[in-house]
Design an enzyme around this catalytic site. Structure first.
Site, PDB file in Angstrom:
ATOM      1  CG  HIS A 137      28.418  44.793  -3.665  1.00 52.79           C
ATOM      2  ND1 HIS A 137      28.872  43.796  -2.841  1.00 52.79           N
ATOM      3  CD2 HIS A 137      28.197  44.221  -4.862  1.00 52.79           C
ATOM      4  CE1 HIS A 137      28.939  42.675  -3.528  1.00 52.79           C
ATOM      5  NE2 HIS A 137      28.523  42.904  -4.759  1.00 52.79           N
ATOM      6  CE  LYS A 544      38.916  39.201   2.402  1.00 55.91           C
ATOM      7  NZ  LYS A 544      38.733  37.765   2.571  1.00 55.91           N
TER       8      LYS A 544
END
Length: 877
Positions: A137, A544
């Site tokens: 990431h 999220k």
């Protein structure tokens, strides 16, 4: 407290002075004076002096374009050095390590005091399984070249930490520190180009070579010593409770740059690096094991006529490793050499000769020699082996659906994509049970579909054990799992690869139980998995999607349900936790996070992602790796041997309410407020983040689209930069406040005292609020946001203040982080240097957005402030 941190503060001060000297030498006294003035104003501002705060703002707003970059770099580099000092403090004999008792010793003492049966403890140790999955990431913002210099700074701090140093030795170490600080200053801290997936893979292998290769055997030696001391029990030679897997080179979800060819190359590279590292080990063993006495077993292996049987066996292994390196080197250059007869493809080829030497030394009274370098190498064989790190493949479920749909249309069977779930399962199971191939030999699929099939071909051709699992992101139905099994069958995969559904949105987490119940009711599937199932829980996307409070409760309930389903079916479940480094993506201190899991969820071990910059902070040095692995081990043993009680029904009911309230409020802002997206885009550097060459993966799943198309990492990265930290708290505090208003205060306080899951949630909110800063968030608004949107920012900041009060009430404390003085000290230390970078960043964003022509100094300084704030906050996304 002050004594404990005086050594760290001393190191921070020393490194700061060295950086100041470097800046003075490079740019002159005037720039250094400017930097020092800003630092003093920031310190005074932090102490509450309003005049200093205003002076700080004026000074930074009035910097010329030529001054922007040196000032930004000064504070950014100082934060990197402060982080090194803090990291060293964790392992220093005069720091945190000295004041904290050994986690394993402390645990074993507690277990004994609880009168736990030693056989039960031993069984838990034997079953211990920790698999850390290193991911690429794009949150590791620091360049590798700078990381190497910072690692050496850490080494120098360690060398200085000796009272018996001669003056000339201390002088030499200080000289080296000055060189390293100067080298860092004269090195560009921002990459010019995005790393390729292969660059990311090499970074992962470098972590193994530079830290874990030494760190894992060191951890196992310490673990073994504690077992001997506490239980009179030795860790078996073949027991390696720790393993490593990587997503670098295998994670193609949303990353078109990770192709089948990239994965093939990553697999070759990892094998090449493993052969190189084992060759070094074997070379040392050849020089050490000069003994002549051996067992008949080793004599038979070495041959009758050799005087040095251990060396004879090891020299053959050395030749085998050399041959393997030569072959893999040629493959990496694109050449096709004949495959050597003795090519190393399995761990057993390494293990057998080494273990035969080990058994011989033990049997001949040379256990002291056997348990040295040879034992370390044997443990590396089990931990790393021929692949070095195994690779996970990850792909989104729709890519498999589209590939099969293209195939069924070509075959005249209809459009797989439009079929019902029942029809898909019927088709998939029929083909999985069929002995004939489904894919025609001369079919030419589209490039996208060919890529899916080519990836499966790479998996089929890889040596058994090189690929760890196939993870399906956005898995929603049983057919999503069966589809991958069919694709692997068609590729001729000769081994049973675990196929892992990843449940990551709120709805998918709530539906996970139903999907797995249905899957486990299928006879073919039950026969194929042979009693083992892995399921991945997604933390980033669920947070999220629904906010941290609702997401964390959905994750907890999904894990409980999956444990129950698998227990009822007689299946051993491994839960794979897709946590991020930041709170908004599931991050939490490892020990607390593991003890807050549902009872029984760790009995088959732990598999968890280590992401981006957290790899460096937790595993980047051998001593730090030992500390992190010790914490993981003690937490898993504690969770399995002293499991927390299941939550009371009353607590569950309150959590259901908190979840619903927080999710509704979170989505009201994110999805329904028309001002939110324009506010987000202007109040944060979200648009500018796309210019940073952070990782090989695009920041968005779709190039167009709003917040919903943003990946979780840049979403959190942006809010971390402007210090509002919104994804890590929005909705949670309001839900707590409402619950107290409705008469649940006593219950919430009881939950905080008695339920590790809830304790961790509140503690993490405290951490977030301690890192957030409302005056800075307000400054971003004033400098960058349309005044018509200011009321939204004001509303959010007022919400934070109310949320902080709610958290303090439940925790029954007057100020944030009262129980975590070390973390509070760390944040306070860095704030003095992060604040100027935030103010400067807002100024640079303003200039960048209003300039007619791009200014290279402004653009570069902006990127440096982004990197600096990331260092100051100790996480990016």
């Amino acid at each position: 407290m002050n004594e404990q941190y005086s050594a760290m503060r001393g190191n921070v001060s020393m490194l700061g002075k060295l950086l100041g000297d470097t800046i003075k030498d490079a740019l002159g006294e005037e720039i250094l004076d400017r930097v020092e003035t800003i630092r003093r104003l920031s310190k005074s501002s932090r102490a509450g002096n309003e005049a200093s705060r205003q002076a700080l703002l004026n000074t930074l707003q009035n910097l010329s374009n030529d001054e922007l970059l040196p000032v930004a770099r000064a504070f950014s580099q100082f934060l990197n050095l402060a982080n090194v000092a803090e990291q060293y403090h964790r392992i220093s004999p005069h720091g945190e390590a000295a004041s904290n008792p050994d986690a394993l010793y402390h645990l074993f003492t507690r277990l004994k005091n609880k009168n736990l049966d030693e056989a039960q403890i031993r069984q838990a140790v034997d079953n211990l399984s920790i698999e850390l999955v290193l991911t690429a990431h794009p949150t590791e913002i620091a360049r590798r070249t700078l990381i190497h210099k910072l690692v050496e700074v850490n080494t120098c701090l360690s060398q200085l930490d000796h009272d018996d140093l001669a003056d000339y030795e201390r002088h030499q170490i200080m000289r080296r520190l000055r060189q390293l600080v100067a080298q860092s200053w004269h090195t560009d801290e921002i990459r010019k180009n995005r790393p390729t997936p292969i660059d990311e893979a090499k970074w992962g292998y470098a972590v193994v070579e530079n830290s874990l290769w030494e760190g894992v055997p060191a951890f196992l030696r310490e673990f073994n010593e504690q077992l001997e001391k506490s239980l009179g029990y030795q860790l078996p030679v073949e027991a390696v409770p720790v393993r490593f897997t990587a997503w670098m080179g295998g994670d193609r979800d949303g990353n078109p740059n990770v192709t089948a060819e990239v994965t093939r190359r990553a697999l070759l590279l990892s094998r090449w690096k493993a052969a190189e590292l084992f060759l070094r080990d074997v070379q040392v063993l050849v020089s050490e094991l000069s003994m002549t006495v051996c067992t008949p077993e080793l004599r038979a292996l070495a041959g009758e006529h050799t005087q040095e049987p251990y060396r004879e066996v090891l020299k053959r292994l050395r030749q085998q490793l050399n041959n393997t390196l030569t072959y893999l080197d040629a493959r990496l250059r694109g050449e096709r050499l004949p495959r050597p007869a003795d090519l190393l493809v399995s761990n057993d080829q390494l293990w057998q000769p080494l273990h035969t030497c080990y058994r011989s030394l033990k049997a001949c009274g040379m256990g002291i020699i056997a348990n040295g370098q040879l034992l370390d190498t044997l443990r590396r064989v089990h931990c790393f082996g021929v692949p070095l790190v195994r690779i996970d493949i990850r792909q989104e479920s729709t890519r498999h659906t589209e590939a099969l749909a293209e195939l069924t249309r070509y075959l005249g069977l209809g459009d797989y994509e439009t079929w019902s779930e029942e029809d898909k399962q019927t088709f998939l199971l029929r083909e999985l049970n069929s002995k004939r191939p489904l894919v025609p030999r001369h079919w030419t699929p589209s490039p996208e579909t060919k890529e899916v099939f080519d990836t499966c071909q790479v998996i089929a051709e890889a040596p058994a054990g090189a690929i760890a699992a196939y993870v399906i992101s956005m898995a929603r139905t049983p057919s999503d799992v069966l589809a991958v099994h069919l694709l692997l069958k068609e590729a001729g995969c000769p081994y049973n690869l675990p196929v892992v559904p990843l449940f990551e949105t709120l709805d998918d987490l709530n539906n996970a139980e139903a999907v797995m119940t249905q899957l486990l009711s299928i006879d073919w599937y039950r026969g194929f998995i042979q009693g083992k199932q892995m399921v991945m829980i997604g933390y980033s996307d669920s947070a999220k999607d629904a906010g941290v409070m609702a997401a964390s409760w959905a994750q907890y309930r999904a894990q409980e349900a999956l444990v129950r389903v698998c227990d009822n079916a007689g299946i051993a479940l491994t839960l794979f936790h897709g946590r991020g480094g930041s709170i908004g993506r599931g991050g939490a201190p490892a020990h607390d996070a593991l003890l807050s899991q549902p009872p029984g969820s760790l009995k088959s071990g732990l598999r968890v992602t280590e992401q981006g910059e957290m790899i460096r902070f937790k595993l980047g040095l051998p001593e730090i790796a030992v500390s992190s692995l010790t914490l993981y081990t003690s937490a898993i043993l504690e969770a399995n041997l002293l499991p927390p009680p299941a939550p009371k029904q009353e607590w569950r009911d309150v959590m259901d309410e908190l979840s619903q309230t927080s999710c509704a409020l979170y989505r009201r802002y994110i999805r329904k407020n028309p001002d939110f997206v324009p506010y987000f885009r202007s109040a944060t550097p979200e648009l500018e983040l796309g210019k940073l060459p952070l990782g090989s993966r695009p920041a968005k799943r779709r190039p167009s689209g709003g917040v919903e198309s943003l990946r979780a990492i840049p979403w959190i990265f942006a809010w971390t930069q402007n210090r509002l930290m919104l994804p890590a708290w929005l909705g949670a505090g309001t839900a707590l406040e409402e619950a107290m208003t409705e008469g649940h205060r006593g219950t919430l306080e009881n939950m905080y005292r008695s339920w590790p899951f809830f304790t961790t949630r509140i503690d993490m909110l405290e951490m977030v609020f301690a890192k957030s800063d409302l005056w800075l968030a307000e400054y971003y608004d004033q400098r960058l946001v349309d005044p018509a949107l200011w009321p939204l920012g004001t509303e959010l900041r007022q919400q934070v203040q109310r949320d902080i009060q709610a958290v303090l009430t439940i925790a029954d404390t007057d100020h944030l982080m009262a129980d975590l003085p070390w973390a509070a000290e760390s944040i306070a230390l860095r704030n003095v240097y992060t604040d100027p970078l935030n103010v400067l960043q807002a100024e640079l964003l303003y200039r960048s957005r209003h300039q007619e022509q791009p200014d290279a100094n402004v653009e570069q300084a902006l990127m440096v402030t982004i990197a600096g704030v990331a260092a100051g906050m100790r996480n990016t996304g």
